[in-house]
Design a protein around this motif. Structure first.
Motif, mmCIF file in Angstrom:
data_model
loop_
_atom_site.group_PDB
_atom_site.id
_atom_site.type_symbol
_atom_site.label_atom_id
_atom_site.label_comp_id
_atom_site.label_asym_id
_atom_site.label_seq_id
_atom_site.Cartn_x
_atom_site.Cartn_y
_atom_site.Cartn_z
ATOM 1 N N UNK A 100 0.842 -1.173 0.000
ATOM 2 C CA UNK A 100 0.000 0.000 0.000
ATOM 3 C C UNK A 100 0.884 1.231 0.000
ATOM 4 N N UNK A 101 0.346 2.327 -0.499
ATOM 5 C CA UNK A 101 1.088 3.567 -0.472
ATOM 6 C C UNK A 101 1.232 4.029 0.962
ATOM 7 N N UNK A 115 -8.278 1.209 -8.293
ATOM 8 C CA UNK A 115 -7.633 2.016 -7.263
ATOM 9 C C UNK A 115 -6.537 2.828 -7.936
ATOM 10 N N UNK A 116 -6.362 4.076 -7.510
ATOM 11 C CA UNK A 116 -5.354 4.918 -8.134
ATOM 12 C C UNK A 116 -4.395 5.450 -7.081
ATOM 13 N N UNK A 117 -3.181 5.750 -7.515
ATOM 14 C CA UNK A 117 -2.161 6.295 -6.627
ATOM 15 C C UNK A 117 -2.560 7.683 -6.146
ATOM 16 N N UNK A 118 -1.918 8.137 -5.071
ATOM 17 C CA UNK A 118 -2.236 9.461 -4.514
ATOM 18 C C UNK A 118 -2.065 10.559 -5.555
ATOM 19 N N UNK A 119 -1.099 10.396 -6.450
ATOM 20 C CA UNK A 119 -0.842 11.409 -7.472
ATOM 21 C C UNK A 119 -1.916 11.448 -8.551
ATOM 22 N N UNK A 120 -2.792 10.466 -8.577
ATOM 23 C CA UNK A 120 -3.852 10.410 -9.589
ATOM 24 C C UNK A 120 -5.244 10.642 -9.009
ATOM 25 N N UNK A 121 -5.331 11.001 -7.746
ATOM 26 C CA UNK A 121 -6.641 11.175 -7.106
ATOM 27 C C UNK A 121 -7.172 12.588 -7.329
ATOM 28 N N UNK A 122 -7.348 12.916 -8.591
ATOM 29 C CA UNK A 122 -7.765 14.271 -8.972
ATOM 30 C C UNK A 122 -9.201 14.567 -8.567
ATOM 31 N N UNK A 123 -10.084 13.608 -8.761
ATOM 32 C CA UNK A 123 -11.476 13.844 -8.394
ATOM 33 C C UNK A 123 -11.611 14.053 -6.893
ATOM 34 N N UNK A 125 -2.964 21.542 -13.039
ATOM 35 C CA UNK A 125 -2.511 22.937 -13.003
ATOM 36 C C UNK A 125 -3.011 23.651 -11.747
ATOM 37 N N UNK A 126 -4.136 23.190 -11.224
ATOM 38 C CA UNK A 126 -4.687 23.759 -9.984
ATOM 39 C C UNK A 126 -4.001 23.155 -8.763
ATOM 40 N N UNK A 127 -3.614 21.897 -8.870
ATOM 41 C CA UNK A 127 -3.077 21.104 -7.745
ATOM 42 C C UNK A 127 -1.600 21.445 -7.545
ATOM 43 N N UNK A 128 -1.335 22.448 -6.735
ATOM 44 C CA UNK A 128 0.024 22.951 -6.569
ATOM 45 C C UNK A 128 0.927 21.992 -5.802
ATOM 46 N N UNK A 129 0.398 21.303 -4.801
ATOM 47 C CA UNK A 129 1.210 20.387 -3.992
ATOM 48 C C UNK A 129 0.916 18.926 -4.338
ATOM 49 N N UNK A 130 0.727 18.661 -5.602
ATOM 50 C CA UNK A 130 0.392 17.315 -6.085
ATOM 51 C C UNK A 130 1.513 16.329 -5.726
ATOM 52 N N UNK A 131 1.174 15.179 -5.128
ATOM 53 C CA UNK A 131 2.204 14.185 -4.772
ATOM 54 C C UNK A 131 2.924 13.671 -6.013
ATOM 55 N N UNK A 132 4.164 13.295 -5.828
ATOM 56 C CA UNK A 132 4.935 12.724 -6.932
ATOM 57 C C UNK A 132 4.633 11.236 -7.046
ATOM 58 N N UNK A 133 4.979 10.655 -8.183
ATOM 59 C CA UNK A 133 4.760 9.223 -8.379
ATOM 60 C C UNK A 133 5.708 8.416 -7.505
ATOM 61 N N UNK A 134 5.277 7.221 -7.164
ATOM 62 C CA UNK A 134 6.104 6.329 -6.357
ATOM 63 C C UNK A 134 7.381 5.943 -7.099
#
Length: 773
Positions: A126-127, A178-186, A289-298
């Motif tokens: 898990x992440x 299931x998506x990674x934290x960096x892909x949880x845009x919704x 573009x809105x998500x300034x502190x978007x997590x990086x990929x694992x």
């Protein structure tokens, strides 16, 4: 009491038990029988762990110091006090006596014991964020997201891109469940964390479209900027596309084409022709573009899944895919009479689904919560194979392994340059799945693509003998943990008078699973619901908000572990008091549906959907039903929801398909019931063999007793009664060797629950009721 005192007392108790078990009589067995039981347990343990690798796996790297677990007695502060008669509840769910430390342990070779293996949190698939949410002792306080600024920023970008409506789907670029934290845009935009739902933003409104599983959750998690749109069977809209058609007249609709499946994009485009509307695909994802502190990929490394688990080398799987590609007919216009030209032939296939890539290459990773997968694309050509995977994820073991397969690694983002410049070389068409992203189709163009179902789906669905044997072992170990948990729960609540929350129950079950050999993490977020929360099929408790498990309503636990040799998914519903007649009837009808599926015999070519009526028939007779599917496919240390074979699809069931059997019933706001076991489709011999040996049935993998207390004996047929008795006896036979000499509480519970009478004790003289257990 302090943790030290409790530990010392626990050690004294353990010493006394050992001395007692070492005496002539032990637990009621003579010395000779005790030795026989020990030999039986040892033999069963060797069989259970046969084939489990002791290879060193990559250590899960947490981003900060892991949380420490406390040794103080579980829910000590929530124990009922005899002096005042008041019940003290607490969310400070401290660990029970003897709780093992979750400190970081080296992940080298582990002993091959059934319960001797201890997996630290470092091994979870898990992440970091998911792990900490489930295991950190710090309470998680739910706060509703204020989405005002985010929506304002998004709408500014919509104006800049000339977009009237912008869609934010749940999926990632690989259409993962299931998506990674960096892909949880919704979730970033709405605050809603459910696994299914689409956000639709217009110039003046914002909508979330989801199904009945998540109505309550969505309302609780979203602020007033968002309007919930209820979709699904029985509601105004079948899905988000149907709702979109009501608001899109003459509009420009934007979406990131990477998150939109090809088949859905074509469907939407066709529907928009009547709306004078148009789909547009901005180059950049507007939410990013809105998500300034978007997590990086694992950057966690991938690791090998050896043949001892997979039963087939990756080279063999790749060869099968190449042979399938080569066997496909040329894709030329139907009106063309000339011989096909080179550009009409299929020369490769692009695999975008993460579980298919992991399966084909016999690799696993930790990029996706609950699923041992990694972000990658795989191109399999007739002459060359390319894996698009970040170099930081390939260690000194995996790099030569890929080279031995003839797989060339390129960076993850190179996929777009590769497709755009046709770097595979030569003329011909590339096969892509209808579920692959629409952007890929746009880059390749229709002249260079053939849309076909991936052959890997069928390869994954039909488990080989090694995979099936691994699943049998995994479900047996998971069953041991489940029984230990049920025994612990009953003991704490009924015998010791503790209040146990839904959250603590889920954590305790996790700890029992972590002691099982080969445990790699949870297969999905544990569903642990009592009373009204049990009526929510996908409810997952939060520590700070969890309900206490009561003695008046059913308690539902739907959970499963990921093990190196299998993915598990089990649901049991229990009652810790005296259920009323309504509960007993519902439970019995759910059980009858469960039995009907389990014992079904059917000819080849029968789809799961054709059998679905068996799961619902007993409920339908009284106008009862449930809103979810009756079961789904699952993988071999892959995803818990696999493929399109289930009791909801028209796909014919084939031997060695694995799927779950999970009817249920829910009374909104009161309680719920579900019983779920895992099955394997197997060939069976019938008396008359009409049309030959074409008959199929099911083998059950799950090994957890079904509680008999809520069963209305008078509603069962003699055949159903015998099935229920045999089911529990079989659980006792299989689990006994692993509990008899290692966990007295669990063994005593197992023996009692599998030998008790069906139903609940009737009131005696004066209305007194005694349930002897």
């Amino acid at each position: 009491m302090t943790g030290t005192t409790n530990k010392e007392k626990e050690k004294e108790k353990e010493k006394a038990v050992k001395e007692k078990s070492g005496s002539k009589w032990g637990y009621g067995f003579g010395l000779g029988k005790k030795k026989e039981a020990e030999a039986e347990a040892a033999a069963a343990e060797r069989n259970l762990t046969r084939g489990l690798s002791q290879r060193t796996l990559p250590v899960y790297q947490a981003t900060s110091q892991p949380p420490t677990r406390h040794n103080s007695q579980s829910t000590q502060s929530s124990k009922r006090t005899q002096e005042s008669g008041r019940t003290h509840r607490t969310h400070d769910s401290n660990r029970s006596k003897g709780s093992r430390s979750a400190g970081r342990a080296p992940y080298g070779p582990q002993p091959h014991g059934l319960t001797g293996y201890r997996a630290s949190q470092d091994t979870l698939v898990q992440s970091d964020s998911i792990y900490r949410r489930k295991a950190d002792d710090v309470a998680s306080i739910h706060e509703v997201l204020d989405s005002t600024q985010r929506l304002e920023d998004l709408r500014k970008l919509m104006v800049k891109e000339r977009v009237d409506i912008y869609i934010v789907p749940s999926a990632d670029a690989h259409m993962s469940e299931y998506v990674a934290a960096s892909d949880q845009r919704r979730q970033f935009m709405t605050g809603f964390s459910g696994s299914s739902g689409e956000a639709i933003v217009t110039e003046s409104a914002a909508y979330l479209v989801t199904d009945s599983r998540y109505f309550m959750q969505a309302q609780e998690q979203m602020d007033n900027n968002w309007k919930l749109v209820r979709a699904g069977q029985g509601y105004d809209y079948s899905d988000w596309v149907a709702f979109l058609m009501t608001i899109c007249k003459s509009k420009r609709i934007g979406i990131d084409g990477r998150m939109l499946p090809y088949e859905k994009a074509v469907h939407i485009t066709n529907l928009l022709n009547d709306q004078d509307a148009k789909m547009v695909y901005p180059i950049q994802n507007l939410v990013d573009l809105v998500w300034k502190d978007k997590p990086s990929r694992s950057k966690d490394p991938v690791f090998l899944q050896p043949r001892e688990y997979t039963g087939e080398e990756a080279s063999s799987k790749l060869a099968k895919v190449r042979a399938w590609v080569e066997a496909q007919r040329p894709d030329k216009p139907s009106y063309a009479r000339a011989e096909p030209k080179p550009q009409h032939y299929q020369i490769g296939i692009l695999i975008t689904a993460l579980d298919q890539i992991a399966y084909l290459l016999n690799l696993r990773g930790s990029d996706i919560p609950f699923n041992p997968l990694f972000h990658a694309y795989l191109f399999i050509g007739l002459k060359a194979t390319y894996l698009f995977l970040e170099g930081s994820k390939v260690n000194e073991e995996v790099a030569p392994y890929l080279a031995s397969l003839g797989v060339e690694r390129r960076d993850y983002s190179d996929i777009w340059k590769f497709l755009r410049k046709r770097e595979w070389g030569g003329e011909g068409k590339i096969i892509m799945s209808p579920s692959a992203s629409y952007t890929i189709a746009l880059v390749l163009s229709s002249y260079r693509t053939t849309i076909m179902k991936s052959p890997v789906l069928d390869m994954m669905a039909v488990k080989n003998d090694v995979e099936l044997e691994g699943l049998r072992r995994a479900y047996l170990r998971d069953g041991v943990a489940f029984v230990q948990f049920l025994a612990w729960l009953e003991d704490k609540i009924l015998n010791k008078g503790y209040d146990i929350s839904e959250w603590e129950a889920s954590q305790r079950l996790l700890e029992f699973r972590k002691k099982q050999h080969g445990f790699m993490g949870l297969a999905y977020a544990t569903i642990s619901g009592s009373g009204p929360n049990g009526a929510l099929p996908h409810y997952s408790p939060r520590k700070s908000e969890a309900r206490m498990i009561d003695r008046n309503t059913p308690y539902v636990n739907d959970s499963g572990g990921q093990y190196r040799d299998g993915t598990c998914d089990t649901t049991r519903t229990i009652h810790l008091g005296r259920p009323d007649a309504e509960m007993c009837e519902a439970y019995t009808r759910v059980l009858q549906g469960h039995i009907a599926i389990d014992t079904a015999v059917f000819p080849e070519g029968t789809s799961g959907k054709s059998l679905d009526v068996l799961a619902r028939n007993a409920l339908w007779k009284e106008g009862m039903n449930y809103g979810h599917g009756s079961g789904h496919g699952f993988g071999s240390f892959l995803t818990v929801h696999e493929g399109a074979y289930s009791f909801s699809h028209e796909v014919p069931l084939k031997p060695n398909f694995t799927l779950t059997n999970e009817p249920g019933y829910y009374v909104a706001g009161k309680w719920g019931i579900r019983i779920e076991s895992a099955l394997v489709v197997r060939r069976v011999r019938t008396k008359h063999e009409f049309n030959g040996p074409i008959w199929l049935s099911f083998e059950r993998l799950t090994c957890v007793p079904i509680q008999l207390k809520m069963v209305n004996r008078d509603m069962l047929t003699s055949t159903e009664k015998q099935w229920l008795i045999n089911h529990n006896k079989e659980c006792f036979r299989k689990l006994r060797p692993f509990l008899q000499n290692t966990d007295k509480r669990a063994f005593d519970w197992l023996k009692r629950e599998t030998n008790r009478e069906i139903g609940i004790a009737a009131p005696g003289p004066g209305g007194i009721t005694i349930d002897w257990g």
